[in-house]
Design an enzyme around this catalytic site. Structure first.
Site, PDB file in Angstrom:
ATOM      1  N   HIS A   1      32.098 110.464  36.899  1.00 47.23           N
ATOM      2  CA  HIS A   1      32.655 111.171  37.931  1.00 47.23           C
ATOM      3  C   HIS A   1      33.725 110.292  38.608  1.00 47.23           C
ATOM      4  O   HIS A   1      34.172 109.633  39.753  1.00 47.23           O
ATOM      5  CB  HIS A   1      31.747 110.669  39.243  1.00 47.23           C
ATOM      6  CG  HIS A   1      30.767 112.059  39.598  1.00 47.23           C
ATOM      7  ND1 HIS A   1      30.678 113.240  39.365  1.00 47.23           N
ATOM      8  CD2 HIS A   1      29.655 111.633  38.760  1.00 47.23           C
ATOM      9  CE1 HIS A   1      29.426 113.671  39.011  1.00 47.23           C
ATOM     10  NE2 HIS A   1      28.916 112.709  38.200  1.00 47.23           N
TER      11      HIS A   1
ATOM     12  N   SER B   1      60.285  98.021  35.790  1.00 55.00           N
ATOM     13  CA  SER B   1      60.948  98.800  37.248  1.00 55.00           C
ATOM     14  C   SER B   1      62.183  98.147  37.466  1.00 55.00           C
ATOM     15  O   SER B   1      62.566  96.742  37.322  1.00 55.00           O
ATOM     16  CB  SER B   1      59.643  98.766  38.452  1.00 55.00           C
ATOM     17  OG  SER B   1      60.675  98.989  39.177  1.00 55.00           O
TER      18      SER B   1
ATOM     19  N   LYS C   1      56.022  94.984  38.369  1.00 54.84           N
ATOM     20  CA  LYS C   1      55.905  96.195  37.009  1.00 54.84           C
ATOM     21  C   LYS C   1      55.883  96.394  35.219  1.00 54.84           C
ATOM     22  O   LYS C   1      56.599  96.048  34.599  1.00 54.84           O
ATOM     23  CB  LYS C   1      56.381  97.240  37.756  1.00 54.84           C
ATOM     24  CG  LYS C   1      56.055  97.779  39.005  1.00 54.84           C
ATOM     25  CD  LYS C   1      55.106  97.779  39.330  1.00 54.84           C
ATOM     26  CE  LYS C   1      54.599  99.603  39.449  1.00 54.84           C
ATOM     27  NZ  LYS C   1      55.099 100.661  39.938  1.00 54.84           N
TER      28      LYS C   1
ATOM     29  N   GLU D   1      51.764 107.857  30.185  1.00 51.94           N
ATOM     30  CA  GLU D   1      52.303 109.413  30.978  1.00 51.94           C
ATOM     31  C   GLU D   1      52.814 110.357  30.925  1.00 51.94           C
ATOM     32  O   GLU D   1      52.652 111.536  30.607  1.00 51.94           O
ATOM     33  CB  GLU D   1      53.487 108.659  32.420  1.00 51.94           C
ATOM     34  CG  GLU D   1      52.490 107.120  33.170  1.00 51.94           C
ATOM     35  CD  GLU D   1      53.408 106.654  33.841  1.00 51.94           C
ATOM     36  OE1 GLU D   1      53.575 107.491  34.988  1.00 51.94           O
ATOM     37  OE2 GLU D   1      54.344 105.686  33.805  1.00 51.94           O
TER      38      GLU D   1
END
Ligand code: ARG
Length: 469
Positions: A167, A288, A294, A301
């Site tokens: 979980h 970024s 970043k 992704e």
């Protein structure tokens, strides 16, 4: 008359113009033409034609001279395409007619004999099987490489603990190596699915002709063998209309892409600042434009996202095929783009995931610290109560729950509880219990087959590295 209409009339005349007075409308041409994408089949088309011509000559259906001219002509065409010099024409619809028309342009009369005892229906079915088979071989090599990378890292981290989750809640400590090897197992099943698919698709449709077979005394065993197929297909109707080889391939692709997506998702989580389990290399991150701190895991992704296209390809082709009566229908021309697109996405994802896994730097100290947080050794404590104090497991579970609550209230982990505090809850607990509360003791105790004990993980990693060598 313009060049274009010349070519169009020429196309109509050469291929089926006998019956047609006028050429197709522009829209007809556009919806009909597949050359924009099926040119990818050119190598397979030439291979198929070479095998077909050689067989025709051996039987005496065409002469040896014609066969030599055809072989030389096709070789020249291959060079033209390779060099980007081939005059692809939408009027000639697809790769098969483009190559055949060019062959006749180059060698004359003999080129017109090549299409004896075959049809584009068996031709495209053959080409596409060959293409998918080549794709399988390429993807298998890539999956194997990714497995190697994972197994090598697993061997290195066979004893480094990390939190194991259920979980996505801290469950029990595992080793990082064990976690990585879980993906090796998944990828091995992906390889198995591809190998199964390859075995089943490896039958040759060539010579099934349009749908009914041919009256020419062709040798289908010979063309099948020349093209590396195990045997010719046994039913001509099935051979020209079936695309389940492509569907099976896409199902294997969808499942494997799902595996890559899960691993990518974990990488995204692991390299987030709150987790900070791994650091991705500069080669596989982006910055970024507004937030200088970043490091974005874009490759992970995108590998995660490409799964959508691959699953979409499977659904698209299933939908194309579901209502088709036997035998060939032009609908099946729509089989190629989903497969080409899926292979491109899959290939890229495999390369990206392999690159990220090879380059990433795990923070083993951080993972070890987190492995001990969240009362991750509570099960070890319960097991100790069963083993040493002979408590029934349900009772041990209850006692451990109370100990966890006590630790939580005091703001310490289980090993931080004083013995006296523990004994207030269960008086028979002894100092020995502290031996099972550490992360290392926990993972070391999981020696059951397939468990996370470092010795197990080291052995499994070694087995994989040997198997993949
Ligand atoms: N381009 C076609 C395809 O991919 C080739 C077969 C065409 N056959 C036909 N009878 N029109 O399916």
């Amino acid at each position: 008359m313009s060049d274009t209409s010349d070519r169009r009339n020429a196309a109509a005349n050469i291929q089926w113009g006998g019956r047609f007075a006028a050429g197709p409308s522009v829209v007809m041409q556009e919806i009909n033409a597949s050359i924009g994408f099926d040119r990818k089949l050119w190598r397979q088309d030439i291979r198929g034609s070479l095998a077909h011509a050689a067989m025709l000559a051996r039987i005496g259906i065409i002469t040896a001279e014609d066969e030599q001219a055809i072989a030389r002509g096709l070789e020249g065409i291959g060079q033209e395409i390779d060099a980007g010099r081939f005059p692809f024409s939408a009027e000639l619809e697809d790769i098969h007619m483009n190559i055949e028309a060019r062959l006749t342009e180059r060698i004359g009369e003999a080129g017109k004999r090549l299409h004896t005892a075959r049809s584009r229906n068996d031709q495209v079915a053959t080409d596409f099987r060959l293409w998918v088979r080549d794709a399988i071989d390429g993807i298998l090599a890539q999956i194997t490489e990714l497995m190697r990378v994972l197994a090598a890292r697993a061997a290195h981290h066979h004893a480094d603990p990390m939190p194991g989750f259920t979980h996505l809640q801290t469950a029990q400590p595992v080793t990082f190596g064990h976690h990585l090897l879980a993906y090796v197992e998944m990828l091995e099943r992906d390889r198995g699915r591809l190998a199964d698919c390859r075995k089943r698709l490896n039958e040759c449709p060539l010579g099934s002709a349009a749908l009914a077979g041919t009256s020419f005394p062709i040798d289908r065993e010979a063309t099948a063998a020349a093209l590396g197929f195990d045997r010719p297909t046994a039913n001509s109707l099935d051979a020209v209309s079936d695309r389940d080889f492509a569907l099976e391939f896409l199902s294997a692709a969808a499942i494997s892409a799902m595996h890559l997506s899960r691993l990518s998702e974990e990488i995204v989580i692991w390299c987030s600042a709150p987790f900070a389990f791994v650091r991705l290399s500069d080669a596989f991150t982006t910055g970024s434009s507004i937030m200088p701190q970043k490091r974005n895991p874009d490759a992970a992704e995108l590998a995660r996202a490409k799964t959508g296209r691959i699953t979409g390809a499977l659904v698209a082709l299933l939908t194309v095929m579901k209502g088709l009566p036997l035998a060939y229908a032009k609908d099946t021309q729509e089989d190629k783009e989903p497969v080409f697109d899926a292979v491109e996405a899959w290939t890229l994802s495999l390369a990206a995931v392999a690159g990220m896994v090879a380059d990433m730097t795990p923070d083993t100290a951080r993972m070890r610290a987190m492995a001990g947080s969240g009362f991750a050794t509570a099960t070890d404590l319960a097991d100790w109560l069963v083993r040493v104090l002979k408590l029934p497991f349900r009772e041990a579970h209850h006692v451990t729950g109370r100990l966890v609550a006590e630790a939580e209230a005091k703001g310490v982990d289980l090993a931080g509880l004083a013995l006296a505090d523990m004994q207030r809850i269960e008086p028979r607990i002894t100092q020995d219990v502290f031996g099972v509360l550490t992360v290392d003791a926990s993972v070391a105790s999981r020696t059951s087959y397939g468990g996370t004990a470092p010795a197990n993980v080291a052995a499994q990693a070694a087995r994989w590295l040997a198997a993949l060598a």
